[in-house]
Design an enzyme around this catalytic site. Sequence first.
Site, PDB file in Angstrom:
ATOM      1  N   ARG A 110      13.520-115.361 -29.308  1.00 11.48           N
ATOM      2  CA  ARG A 110      14.182-114.604 -30.370  1.00 11.48           C
ATOM      3  C   ARG A 110      15.690-114.871 -30.257  1.00 11.48           C
ATOM      4  O   ARG A 110      16.234-114.853 -29.150  1.00 11.48           O
ATOM      5  CB  ARG A 110      13.882-113.117 -30.174  1.00 11.48           C
ATOM      6  CG  ARG A 110      14.347-112.210 -31.280  1.00 11.48           C
ATOM      7  CD  ARG A 110      13.810-110.805 -31.111  1.00 11.48           C
ATOM      8  NE  ARG A 110      14.291-110.164 -29.890  1.00 11.48           N
ATOM      9  CZ  ARG A 110      14.026-108.910 -29.545  1.00 11.48           C
ATOM     10  NH1 ARG A 110      13.247-108.172 -30.323  1.00 11.48           N
ATOM     11  NH2 ARG A 110      14.496-108.392 -28.427  1.00 11.48           N
ATOM     12  N   ALA A 111      16.334-115.103 -31.395  1.00 12.23           N
ATOM     13  CA  ALA A 111      17.772-115.430 -31.364  1.00 12.23           C
ATOM     14  C   ALA A 111      18.546-114.348 -30.621  1.00 12.23           C
ATOM     15  O   ALA A 111      18.335-113.156 -30.851  1.00 12.23           O
ATOM     16  CB  ALA A 111      18.297-115.563 -32.786  1.00 12.23           C
ATOM     17  N   GLY A 112      19.421-114.776 -29.717  1.00 14.78           N
ATOM     18  CA  GLY A 112      20.321-113.834 -29.047  1.00 14.78           C
ATOM     19  C   GLY A 112      19.738-113.140 -27.834  1.00 14.78           C
ATOM     20  O   GLY A 112      20.418-112.319 -27.217  1.00 14.78           O
ATOM     21  N   TYR A 129      26.037-104.554 -33.780  1.00 17.82           N
ATOM     22  CA  TYR A 129      25.576-103.292 -33.177  1.00 17.82           C
ATOM     23  C   TYR A 129      26.276-103.040 -31.842  1.00 17.82           C
ATOM     24  O   TYR A 129      26.846-101.974 -31.607  1.00 17.82           O
ATOM     25  CB  TYR A 129      24.051-103.338 -32.988  1.00 17.82           C
ATOM     26  CG  TYR A 129      23.546-102.319 -31.997  1.00 17.82           C
ATOM     27  CD1 TYR A 129      23.509-100.971 -32.324  1.00 17.82           C
ATOM     28  CD2 TYR A 129      23.129-102.703 -30.728  1.00 17.82           C
ATOM     29  CE1 TYR A 129      23.080-100.034 -31.405  1.00 17.82           C
ATOM     30  CE2 TYR A 129      22.700-101.774 -29.802  1.00 17.82           C
ATOM     31  CZ  TYR A 129      22.670-100.440 -30.144  1.00 17.82           C
ATOM     32  OH  TYR A 129      22.256 -99.514 -29.226  1.00 17.82           O
ATOM     33  N   ASP A 165      25.935 -84.984 -41.570  1.00 18.09           N
ATOM     34  CA  ASP A 165      26.519 -86.244 -41.119  1.00 18.09           C
ATOM     35  C   ASP A 165      27.666 -86.007 -40.144  1.00 18.09           C
ATOM     36  O   ASP A 165      28.474 -85.105 -40.353  1.00 18.09           O
ATOM     37  CB  ASP A 165      27.046 -86.961 -42.375  1.00 18.09           C
ATOM     38  CG  ASP A 165      27.203 -88.447 -42.157  1.00 18.09           C
ATOM     39  OD1 ASP A 165      27.908 -88.830 -41.198  1.00 18.09           O
ATOM     40  OD2 ASP A 165      26.614 -89.212 -42.933  1.00 18.09           O
ATOM     41  N   ALA A 185      23.921 -90.005 -32.521  1.00 17.66           N
ATOM     42  CA  ALA A 185      23.721 -90.449 -33.902  1.00 17.66           C
ATOM     43  C   ALA A 185      24.353 -91.818 -34.153  1.00 17.66           C
ATOM     44  O   ALA A 185      25.570 -91.974 -34.035  1.00 17.66           O
ATOM     45  CB  ALA A 185      24.324 -89.426 -34.859  1.00 17.66           C
ATOM     46  N   ALA A 186      23.540 -92.799 -34.486  1.00 18.27           N
ATOM     47  CA  ALA A 186      24.020 -94.155 -34.778  1.00 18.27           C
ATOM     48  C   ALA A 186      22.866 -94.982 -35.330  1.00 18.27           C
ATOM     49  O   ALA A 186      21.701 -94.679 -35.064  1.00 18.27           O
ATOM     50  CB  ALA A 186      24.544 -94.831 -33.507  1.00 18.27           C
ATOM     51  N   ASN A 238      29.161 -96.320 -40.390  1.00 23.61           N
ATOM     52  CA  ASN A 238      28.461 -95.159 -39.809  1.00 23.61           C
ATOM     53  C   ASN A 238      28.799 -94.982 -38.333  1.00 23.61           C
ATOM     54  O   ASN A 238      29.196 -93.897 -37.902  1.00 23.61           O
ATOM     55  CB  ASN A 238      26.952 -95.334 -39.977  1.00 23.61           C
ATOM     56  CG  ASN A 238      26.175 -94.133 -39.449  1.00 23.61           C
ATOM     57  OD1 ASN A 238      26.355 -93.021 -39.927  1.00 23.61           O
ATOM     58  ND2 ASN A 238      25.346 -94.355 -38.451  1.00 23.61           N
ATOM     59  N   LEU A 268      18.487 -86.944 -40.620  1.00 17.62           N
ATOM     60  CA  LEU A 268      17.043 -87.167 -40.803  1.00 17.62           C
ATOM     61  C   LEU A 268      16.763 -88.478 -41.537  1.00 17.62           C
ATOM     62  O   LEU A 268      15.642 -88.699 -41.996  1.00 17.62           O
ATOM     63  CB  LEU A 268      16.356 -85.986 -41.497  1.00 17.62           C
ATOM     64  CG  LEU A 268      16.407 -84.655 -40.747  1.00 17.62           C
ATOM     65  CD1 LEU A 268      15.589 -83.590 -41.487  1.00 17.62           C
ATOM     66  CD2 LEU A 268      15.869 -84.790 -39.305  1.00 17.62           C
TER      67      LEU A 268
HETATM   68  C1  UD1 Z   1      17.143-104.569 -27.639  1.00 14.26           C
HETATM   69  C2  UD1 Z   1      18.479-104.847 -28.256  1.00 14.26           C
HETATM   70  C3  UD1 Z   1      19.521-104.003 -27.578  1.00 14.26           C
HETATM   71  C4  UD1 Z   1      19.133-102.531 -27.634  1.00 14.26           C
HETATM   72  C5  UD1 Z   1      17.766-102.374 -26.988  1.00 14.26           C
HETATM   73  C6  UD1 Z   1      17.259-100.957 -27.044  1.00 14.26           C
HETATM   74  C7  UD1 Z   1      18.466-107.212 -29.010  1.00 14.26           C
HETATM   75  C8  UD1 Z   1      18.994-108.568 -28.764  1.00 14.26           C
HETATM   76  N1  UD1 Z   1      18.815-106.262 -28.117  1.00 14.26           N
HETATM   77  O1  UD1 Z   1      17.189-104.986 -26.284  1.00 14.26           O
HETATM   78  O2  UD1 Z   1      20.748-104.184 -28.236  1.00 14.26           O
HETATM   79  O3  UD1 Z   1      20.089-101.756 -26.943  1.00 14.26           O
HETATM   80  O4  UD1 Z   1      16.825-103.192 -27.684  1.00 14.26           O
HETATM   81  O5  UD1 Z   1      16.985-100.566 -28.346  1.00 14.26           O
HETATM   82  O6  UD1 Z   1      17.746-106.959 -29.947  1.00 14.26           O
HETATM   83  N2  UD1 Z   1       9.931-108.986 -26.677  1.00 14.26           N
HETATM   84  C9  UD1 Z   1       8.797-109.724 -26.962  1.00 14.26           C
HETATM   85  N3  UD1 Z   1       8.042-109.367 -28.044  1.00 14.26           N
HETATM   86  C10 UD1 Z   1       8.363-108.321 -28.874  1.00 14.26           C
HETATM   87  C11 UD1 Z   1       9.524-107.560 -28.576  1.00 14.26           C
HETATM   88  C12 UD1 Z   1      10.286-107.929 -27.471  1.00 14.26           C
HETATM   89  O7  UD1 Z   1       8.461-110.675 -26.259  1.00 14.26           O
HETATM   90  O8  UD1 Z   1       7.647-108.058 -29.861  1.00 14.26           O
HETATM   91  C13 UD1 Z   1      10.709-109.331 -25.475  1.00 14.26           C
HETATM   92  C14 UD1 Z   1      12.156-109.695 -25.756  1.00 14.26           C
HETATM   93  O9  UD1 Z   1      12.304-111.047 -26.001  1.00 14.26           O
HETATM   94  C15 UD1 Z   1      12.824-109.226 -24.424  1.00 14.26           C
HETATM   95  C16 UD1 Z   1      11.983-108.024 -24.013  1.00 14.26           C
HETATM   96  O10 UD1 Z   1      10.732-108.173 -24.669  1.00 14.26           O
HETATM   97  O11 UD1 Z   1      12.703-110.229 -23.441  1.00 14.26           O
HETATM   98  C17 UD1 Z   1      12.596-106.695 -24.384  1.00 14.26           C
HETATM   99  O12 UD1 Z   1      12.885-106.707 -25.758  1.00 14.26           O
HETATM  100  P1  UD1 Z   1      13.356-105.392 -26.546  1.00 14.26           P
HETATM  101  O13 UD1 Z   1      12.449-104.252 -26.229  1.00 14.26           O
HETATM  102  O14 UD1 Z   1      13.516-105.737 -27.996  1.00 14.26           O
HETATM  103  O15 UD1 Z   1      14.754-105.022 -25.886  1.00 14.26           O
HETATM  104  P2  UD1 Z   1      16.075-105.920 -25.709  1.00 14.26           P
HETATM  105  O16 UD1 Z   1      16.034-107.153 -26.513  1.00 14.26           O
HETATM  106  O17 UD1 Z   1      16.333-106.065 -24.250  1.00 14.26           O
END
Ligand code: UD1
Length: 327
Positions: free
Chosen positions: A281-283, A140, A50, A73-74, A91, A33
């Site tokens: 957004r980075a990555g 992650y 846990d 759970a993660a 974890n 929780l």
């Molecule tokens: C993210 C995680 C991924 C995880 C998945 C589900 C990263 C890099 N990846 O995926 O590991 O498995 O969530 O939890 O964080 N976007 C916007 N504005 C926002 C939020 C998102 O423009 O406020 C865009 C992002 O740039 C992306 C898309 O929407 O192009 C989807 O984003 P998001 O829902 O965060 O998922 P992922 O990044 O694909």
Amino acid sequence: MTVLITGGAGYIGSITTRLIRASGRGVVVLDTLENGHRKAVGDAPFVQGDIADSDLIARVVAEHGVDEVVHFAAYKAVGESMSNPGKYFNNNVTGSQKLFEALHQAGVTRVVFSSTAAVYGTPQSVPVRETDALSCESVYAETKLMIEKTLGWYSQTTDMRNVCLRYFNAAGASDDSTLGEDWRFSQNLIPHVMKAVLGFAPALTVFGNDFPTPDGTGVRDYIHVEDLARAHVAALDYLAKGGHSITCNVGTGHGTSVMDIIATTERVTGKKVPYEIAGRRAGDPSECYADPRRINETFGWSPTRSLDDIISSAYAWHTSHPHGHDS
Ligand code: UD1
């Protein structure tokens, strides 16, 4: 049959728990929780605790007659995993290893694991297949891959079999709008779109419109959480029938851009989504969507919900639950 569901008080876990019960199995939910919510468990048998507590796992398996496990759970916040890696290795990886060993000692041989498409990182090509190169770009993602590998070794060396489900972008809410994602704790796109359209945030921030995609915004594979839940039931059925260990993508096979999500939300809700364009957004990869052939051919699973269903269910849930389960 009784299924131990770790993390069953969370977003995907709670919706899957409900569907597993509806499929005729008994369940017992285990959740700390810390991020899950007691209300999301409803009247399902529940134990607070846990996954790393081996004595507790042994007791729960014996008392509830557990013969199958779905392991959700993660910790799952990508950004936090980069600033506090130890928390995630401890974890997610160590906790899961302790869970699997306790299950093995207790004679449980069927495990369905909640993995992620994040193990592919930036895909070399789309749609992504299970056999494509893996390239974790966050702690992650690496923890999820390490758990997949741990299960792989248990599968090779013991009679434990597993299905690893690599989720693409889980989205939407339960059909009856009583279970969903809490936008206060989510970094994901659709909760943020809903926050903006319902006036709980001034605007959605679109992370980059200069990607090499048709409209310049990021493309993802959004899978309705009820369809995702069905994939877990199909995986349990597959293992119960003697299926061997397998890893499957869970996605629709269709790419949807951020601008597509905004346009669909405006059409479905009849309201404007205020948004502003910001830097990437980075990555974030430009494009990631699944090749879902393997799960279709192995389990006969395919998605039944559309993007409109995702948006309308999310809208209904967030309208009635602006403070998640504390509403
Ligand atoms: C993210 C995680 C991924 C995880 C998945 C589900 C990263 C890099 N990846 O995926 O590991 O498995 O969530 O939890 O964080 N976007 C916007 N504005 C926002 C939020 C998102 O423009 O406020 C865009 C992002 O740039 C992306 C898309 O929407 O192009 C989807 O984003 P998001 O829902 O965060 O998922 P992922 O990044 O694909």
